[in-house]
Design a protein around this motif. Structure first.
Motif, PDB file in Angstrom:
ATOM      1  N   VAL A 195      11.747 -51.925 -57.880  1.00 28.07           N
ATOM      2  CA  VAL A 195      13.001 -52.175 -58.592  1.00 28.07           C
ATOM      3  C   VAL A 195      13.505 -53.607 -58.371  1.00 28.07           C
ATOM      4  O   VAL A 195      13.788 -54.317 -59.336  1.00 28.07           O
TER       5      VAL A 195
ATOM      6  N   LEU B  37      13.841 -59.651 -64.766  1.00 29.22           N
ATOM      7  CA  LEU B  37      14.933 -59.507 -65.736  1.00 29.22           C
ATOM      8  C   LEU B  37      15.915 -60.667 -65.635  1.00 29.22           C
ATOM      9  O   LEU B  37      16.439 -61.149 -66.626  1.00 29.22           O
TER      10      LEU B  37
ATOM     11  N   GLN C 223      11.673 -50.619 -69.729  1.00 31.33           N
ATOM     12  CA  GLN C 223      12.552 -51.765 -69.937  1.00 31.33           C
ATOM     13  C   GLN C 223      12.622 -52.174 -71.399  1.00 31.33           C
ATOM     14  O   GLN C 223      13.469 -52.973 -71.782  1.00 31.33           O
TER      15      GLN C 223
ATOM     16  N   ARG D 242      13.670 -55.800 -73.114  1.00 32.39           N
ATOM     17  CA  ARG D 242      14.315 -56.714 -72.167  1.00 32.39           C
ATOM     18  C   ARG D 242      13.290 -57.578 -71.436  1.00 32.39           C
ATOM     19  O   ARG D 242      13.654 -58.543 -70.778  1.00 32.39           O
TER      20      ARG D 242
ATOM     21  N   THR E 212      22.376 -49.657 -67.695  1.00 30.89           N
ATOM     22  CA  THR E 212      21.944 -50.614 -68.704  1.00 30.89           C
ATOM     23  C   THR E 212      20.544 -51.148 -68.442  1.00 30.89           C
ATOM     24  O   THR E 212      19.788 -51.384 -69.362  1.00 30.89           O
ATOM     25  N   LEU E 213      20.196 -51.333 -67.168  1.00 31.08           N
ATOM     26  CA  LEU E 213      18.946 -52.019 -66.859  1.00 31.08           C
ATOM     27  C   LEU E 213      17.988 -51.181 -66.013  1.00 31.08           C
ATOM     28  O   LEU E 213      16.870 -51.587 -65.748  1.00 31.08           O
ATOM     29  N   GLY E 214      18.439 -50.032 -65.578  1.00 30.17           N
ATOM     30  CA  GLY E 214      17.586 -49.252 -64.684  1.00 30.17           C
ATOM     31  C   GLY E 214      17.539 -49.841 -63.295  1.00 30.17           C
ATOM     32  O   GLY E 214      16.659 -49.532 -62.506  1.00 30.17           O
ATOM     33  N   ILE E 215      18.484 -50.738 -62.967  1.00 30.84           N
ATOM     34  CA  ILE E 215      18.532 -51.355 -61.649  1.00 30.84           C
ATOM     35  C   ILE E 215      19.735 -50.760 -60.913  1.00 30.84           C
ATOM     36  O   ILE E 215      20.866 -51.058 -61.247  1.00 30.84           O
TER      37      ILE E 215
ATOM     38  N   PRO F 252      17.327 -45.608 -68.831  1.00 32.87           N
ATOM     39  CA  PRO F 252      18.424 -46.569 -68.864  1.00 32.87           C
ATOM     40  C   PRO F 252      18.203 -47.576 -69.992  1.00 32.87           C
ATOM     41  O   PRO F 252      17.074 -47.945 -70.292  1.00 32.87           O
ATOM     42  N   GLY F 253      19.287 -48.013 -70.586  1.00 28.78           N
ATOM     43  CA  GLY F 253      19.187 -48.964 -71.681  1.00 28.78           C
ATOM     44  C   GLY F 253      20.062 -48.519 -72.835  1.00 28.78           C
ATOM     45  O   GLY F 253      20.781 -47.528 -72.721  1.00 28.78           O
TER      46      GLY F 253
END
Lengths: 324, 648
Positions: A194, A201, A218, A221, B318-321, B341-342
């Motif tokens: 992650v 990112l 993702q 992105r 939003t970002l999967g983070i 996510p997103g």
């Protein structure tokens, strides 16, 4: 008063002695007789943890193990902490198993002073294979692996590439890229998949190797430039070419194989039983459905197939890492 | 607003039932040491397999919210924070309880959590896109400075003197380097097998807070014939609400700090409460009240750690983070239901996503109602538990909580050793909070510095990399202001107090000599290592420890003549039996299994520390301990399938 205390202590001591009498040793015949614990060497929420929880969700079914499998996490140092514990301290009656990640644990056993190696662990079955993919930020000038390699050739040592840690699949892919394209890149070992993804990112690094499943999620992105495998991944990323298609000779050695293993010393009949039932359990339609929903590519392999795969990886990694 | 199209779904019977049960359960789980929010959410993931996607996520979200608030209950009442997020709450929450204001402290805790929590979720609803962009700007250099901002907080956390606080903080940073370095792959300072895996933050948290408390309770029960602890004053809920809302500044600072820290991925939210506490203390006209039961401390800390929950989901959704370790586990909960996510979350899966976010809002309301309803009775009852019973219960829970984090017997040993050392350190004016903060911040600072340096080495070089960029500059500015302010306050205080008076803390001499020896030992270990890159950071820490120890020593020498020797520092004679029982407990646990060993240990501790024992009392002790162990067994082994040491 003191006398009473002593009396009660004696009582407690007596009870203790009776109850501490050795319990009958567990016979393989009635295996499993308790929930089976599965150690995951990565933290909760990571790809391995998440997939392990899905892959083992049907264990309680009488068709399979008739006992639930309980996941617990022992994260740290790219997996070394959990596997060190497993190979040295876990029980050998089959009630404590562990999830493996290849090539991670094999590469680490070659490179570091670990208590584990392929000779003191027994594969049970493999559930998944997650190839490493080369990714760049969405606004990166690179549109193919070839372009990235050309830039790296012109700017030796300047290309920063993030990955999940030291001697995990991503790092192996990075080493293979350096060797195959004859370039030198700066590998940044982030503390997990992650954070490694986050660095791509946020454009803190120019490129990264990451899990296919995480990169797929993702969407736009990031840009996925190449798959480090022998063939394309047809379910999730049919349009992304392999390195080989782009003229860079990288095979499937960095593919992150995930499965279940036991400690050497576990009774053979227990291992055989597990190898058969766990393999069948991974094929359950419910497991497959959840894995697909989560974007996790499955590759189910039998114990014998995994034994071969481990041995092959050991030989290959020995050669690759010896050059360093 | 889009959320209103979907919010109705929350009020289905099944979702509401789950919300209420999850909130009540979360408050209880959160209050137990060792069961951090992360653990609680991870344990519940398998249960969501049987539910539909929305209900499953409602369960996880409500548990996340409630456990964060629940950790304050044990912090305020027993001086043991339920999770790292609640450390700051303890600093003033427990002193409030000691003054008889336990109920009030709990009121403030839940009201502030509610205010912070609601605002945090609103931030999540309205500002997600711009905040996600901001979250991405936190690369290694920014994370490094963020950790340093955290370090500047250390000196002000509850120690008797700033230098002792700083020394403790650096000690914590050093403890965090024990084990295998994630960036260099090297083993550092592993002189016993128990340390191979390093010191897990929750293990340290339990050890450093719970064990000294156990010892303290044992000593108390020996010294007082009656077991009662502190009185509890009656307070009306209305006056608590009125006072709480009037502390606008503390609430604002807390909420704001929580929101900001929550967005930063990886800062963990564990430090939100501490950052808020430090800020509110600095902005207060009378900083000296903090640490002695100042309500503002509780208000700021609790509004911050719940305000963190909503924003920590911004980078996740939003970002999967994930923005915190708990959010990382929630990610698994999303993925298992096929929710990536997103942008899709808010379009294709809008129904589930908005139900989930909406339920976080509703969960805050339930948390407030249930929490306030429990405040008076829980403070009334917990405060009346005789201290030997409390010591026994905390011992069992601490062992159980520690073991269950990563099924490690070594962790239990480590927890007890660290805690016993902390008991002694407490007596010499060092406190646990800065050590724990150091352990949290160590890896963030070191790993990000190392990664940043690797990136900078092949780029423009380390100086421009770490010292340019707007986020970096803002963080550096905060560091400078924070340090400058602390120095200014320290100087001001020294002028006000006659020289020599202020630092007459007990055992200054012994503390200084001990710190000095410790710093030499660490230095020696660093120097005897092979001197690779992996030892750069520990070397820096050794130098800092040495410097702070030297200051302590100089101070102590200056006042050598005027000092009277410390009071009877450690009550070993009172503790002997308790320690013997705990050691025996550890020894038999692996063969006899957790439940049997715990039952025996619980009974033994209470038995040895109850005065005027008779047959009737003995029977009661055995029965109470049996009931306690049964409750734990039903809750954890049967319902949550937590793994226990030994076979049973």
């Amino acid at each position: 008063m003191i006398l009473k205390k002593i009396k009660s202590s004696i009582l407690i001591a007596a009870v203790t002695t009776v109850l501490l009498a050795p319990s009958a040793t567990v016979l393989a015949a009635d295996f499993p007789n308790a929930p089976i614990q599965v150690a995951v060497a990565y933290g909760p929420g990571g790809a391995t943890d998440f997939q392990a929880r899905i892959a083992t969700m049907m264990a309680g079914n009488e068709k399979y193990l008739n006992m639930p499998m309980v996941i617990f996490n022992k994260p740290g140092a790219g997996g070394q902490k959990g596997w060190n514990w497993y190979a040295s301290s876990a029980s050998q009656d089959g009630h404590q198993l562990a999830a493996y990640n290849v090539p991670h644990f094999i590469a680490q056993s070659l490179k570091f002073d670990t208590s584990y190696n392929i000779n003191n662990l027994e594969p049970i079955a493999n559930w998944g294979a997650d190839p490493a993919v080369l990714i760049v930020p969405a606004d990166s000038p690179f549109n193919s692996a070839t372009e990235l390699v050309a830039w790296a050739k012109a700017n030796p040592g300047k290309l920063t590439v993030s990955g999940a840690g030291l001697y995990v699949g991503h790092h192996i892919a990075g080493l293979q890229l350096d060797k195959a394209a004859n370039i030198s890149t700066q590998y940044i070992p982030a503390g997990g998949g992650v954070p490694a993804m986050k660095m791509v990112l946020g454009s803190q690094v120019m490129a990264g190797f990451n899990n296919l499943s995480d990169a797929f999620r993702q969407g736009d992105r990031i840009k996925i430039l190449a798959v480090a495998d022998n063939q394309r991944e047809e379910t999730f990323l049919p349009n992304v070419p392999t390195f080989k298609e782009q003229g860079i000779d990288i095979d499937d050695s960095s593919v992150n194989f995930r499965g279940i293993m036991a400690r050497t010393g576990t009774p053979p009949e227990v291992i055989d039983f597990l190898a058969e039932r766990v393999h069948a359990m991974f094929q359950d339609a419910k497991v497959a459905g959840k894995m697909k929903a989560g974007g996790s590519p499955m590759r189910i392999m039998t114990r014998a197939q995994v034994q071969n795969m481990w041995a092959e990886r050991q030989v290959y990694l020995d050669g690759l890492l010896a050059d360093l | 607003m889009e959320i209103f199209d979907y919010i109705g779904a929350i009020f289905s019977v099944s979702n509401l039932t789950v919300l209420i049960l999850a909130t009540a359960g979360g408050l209880i789980l959160g209050a137990l040491p060792g069961l951090s929010p992360t653990m609680a959410v991870a344990l519940l993931i398998p249960f969501t397999f049987q539910m539909d996607a929305a209900t499953g996520l409602v369960l996880l979200g409500a548990v996340y919210t409630a456990t964060v608030a629940g950790g304050a209950i044990s912090g305020i009442l027993v001086n043991i924070p339920g999770a790292p997020a609640n450390i700051a709450t303890v600093l003033d929450g427990h002193p409030m309880a000691k003054k008889g204001k336990a109920t009030q402290a709990l009121h403030f805790c839940f009201i502030s959590s509610f205010v912070g929590g609601i605002i945090g979720v609103l931030v999540l609803i309205f500002f997600t896109p711009p905040l996600a962009k901001l979250a991405l700007r936190f690369g290694p250099s920014e994370m490094f400075w963020m950790a340093i901002v955290g370090v500047t907080v250390i000196g002000t956390l509850g120690s008797k003197s700033v230098v002792k606080g700083l020394f403790s903080g650096v000690l914590g940073l050093w403890i965090s380097t024990i084990g295998i370095s994630p960036i260099f792959g090297e083993s550092r300072f592993v002189f016993t097998d128990h340390l191979t895996g390093g010191v897990h933050i929750v293990v340290a948290l339990i050890g450093l807070f719970a064990v000294p408390q156990i010892y303290q309770l044992l000593v108390t029960s020996r010294q007082k014939s009656s077991g009662g602890l502190f009185a509890t004053e009656k307070t009306s809920l209305l006056s608590s609400i009125r006072y709480n809302l009037s502390r606008f500044k503390a609430l604002t600072i807390g909420t704001l700090s929580g929101v900001i820290v929550g967005i930063i991925p990886g800062a963990g939210g564990q430090i939100a409460g501490l950052v808020a506490y430090d800020q509110v203390r600095k902005f207060s006209p009378d900083a000296s009240k903090f640490g002695h039961g100042e309500p503002d401390g509780v208000i700021a800390a609790e509004s911050a750690n719940n305000a963190m929950v909503g924003p920590s989901l911004v980078p996740l959704l939003t970002l999967g983070i994930p923005g915190s370790p708990t959010a990382a586990v929630l990610l698994g909960g999303l993925l298992i239901n096929g929710l990536f996510p997103g942008p899709d979350l808010f379009t294709v899966h809008a129904q589930v996503t908005w139900t989930f976010i909406g339920s976080l809002l509703v969960a805050q309301v339930f948390m407030l109602i249930i929490g306030l309803a429990l405040s008076r009775s829980s403070s009334y009852w917990v405060m009346r538990v005789p201290s030997q019973y409390m010591a026994a219960a905390v011992t069992v829970l601490a062992v159980f909580g520690t073991y269950s984090i990563q099924n490690s017997y070594s962790d239990v040993v480590l927890m007890l050793v660290l805690g016993s050392l902390m008991y002694v350190l407490n007596k010499y004016g060092f406190s646990a909070a800065p050590i724990v903060l150091g352990i949290i911040l160590g890896p963030i600072a070191e790993d990000n510095f190392s990664m940043g340096k690797m990136i900078a080495d092949v780029g423009d070089g380390a100086l421009p990399y770490f010292l340019t960029g707007s986020v970096n500059l803002v963080l550096i500015f905060v560091c400078v202001v924070s340090i400058g302010y602390s120095v200014w306050v320290e100087i001001k205080q020294r002028r006000q107090v006659a020289p020599g008076m202020k630092r007459s803390a007990p055992g200054t001499r012994v503390a200084a000599i001990g710190a000095f020896i410790a710093s030499l030992v660490v230095w020696g270990m660093v120097m005897s290592a092979d001197g690779s890159q992996a030892y750069d950071f520990p070397f820096l820490l050794a130098v800092l420890m040495f410097a702070f120890a030297a200051i302590l020593l100089i101070d102590a020498l200056r006042m050598w003549a005027r000092q009277k020797s410390g009071p009877g520092l450690v009550e070993w004679s009172d503790l002997g039996m308790g320690i013997a029982v705990i050691v025996g407990y550890l020894l038999i646990m692996q063969t006899s299994g957790f439940y049997l060993a715990s039952w025996i240990a619980f009974s033994a501790i209470v038995l040895f520390y109850t005065t005027d024992i008779n047959r009737q009392k003995t029977t009661r002790i055995v029965l109470v301990s049996l009931g306690f162990m049964t409750a734990i067994y039903v809750l954890f082994s049967l319902s949550l399938r937590v793994i226990t040491p030994g076979f049973f």
